[in-house]
Motif scaffolding. Structure first.
Motif, short mmCIF file in Angstrom:
data_model
loop_
_atom_site.label_atom_id
_atom_site.label_comp_id
_atom_site.label_asym_id
_atom_site.label_seq_id
_atom_site.Cartn_x
_atom_site.Cartn_y
_atom_site.Cartn_z
N LEU A 1 -5.72 1.53 4.46
CA LEU A 1 -5.15 0.96 5.58
C LEU A 1 -3.80 1.64 5.81
O LEU A 1 -3.07 1.72 4.62
CB LEU A 1 -4.92 -0.62 5.38
N ARG A 2 -3.23 2.12 6.70
CA ARG A 2 -2.16 2.70 6.95
C ARG A 2 -1.42 2.00 7.82
O ARG A 2 -1.78 1.41 9.07
CB ARG A 2 -2.30 4.10 7.52
N PRO A 3 -0.02 1.63 7.48
CA PRO A 3 0.86 0.86 8.62
C PRO A 3 0.92 1.50 9.74
O PRO A 3 1.10 2.70 9.97
CB PRO A 3 2.17 0.68 7.75
N GLU A 4 1.17 0.61 10.78
CA GLU A 4 1.39 1.14 12.11
C GLU A 4 2.75 1.56 12.34
O GLU A 4 3.49 0.89 11.90
CB GLU A 4 0.95 0.02 12.99
N ALA A 5 2.93 2.71 12.94
CA ALA A 5 4.45 3.15 12.85
C ALA A 5 4.91 2.76 14.37
O ALA A 5 4.37 2.31 15.37
CB ALA A 5 4.34 4.50 12.89
#
Length: 80
Positions: free
Chosen positions: A76-80
């Motif tokens: 999971l990648r944090p939303e920018a």
């Protein structure tokens, strides 16, 4: 001597221990026997390593590398 250590075996159990190779042995019995004979389990039990038979796969393509078949873990990648 076993009874003194709280181990109660039947006549047939003693016969199997003394004359053959038992299928299983409880840890309390093993500990009592080691105490009676003043030895270690390694001295009391002879071991023999045997080569395991390689199991065939359904497709008979040889051994399966499970690591190659496992899916990669989603990150999971944090939303920018």
């Amino acid at each position: 001597m076993l009874a003194e250590r709280g181990i109660d075996l039947s006549v047939s159990q003693v016969h199997r221990l003394a004359t053959g190779v038992p299928e299983r042995l409880s840890l309390p019995v093993l500990a009592a026997l080691c105490d009676i004979f003043t030895c270690t389990p390694a001295e009391l039990i002879a071991t023999k390593a045997e080569n395991a038979v390689v199991r065939k796969t359904a497709t008979d393509d040889g051994p399966v590398n499970l690591n190659a078949r496992r899916p990669t873990r989603a990150r999971l990648r944090p939303e920018a």
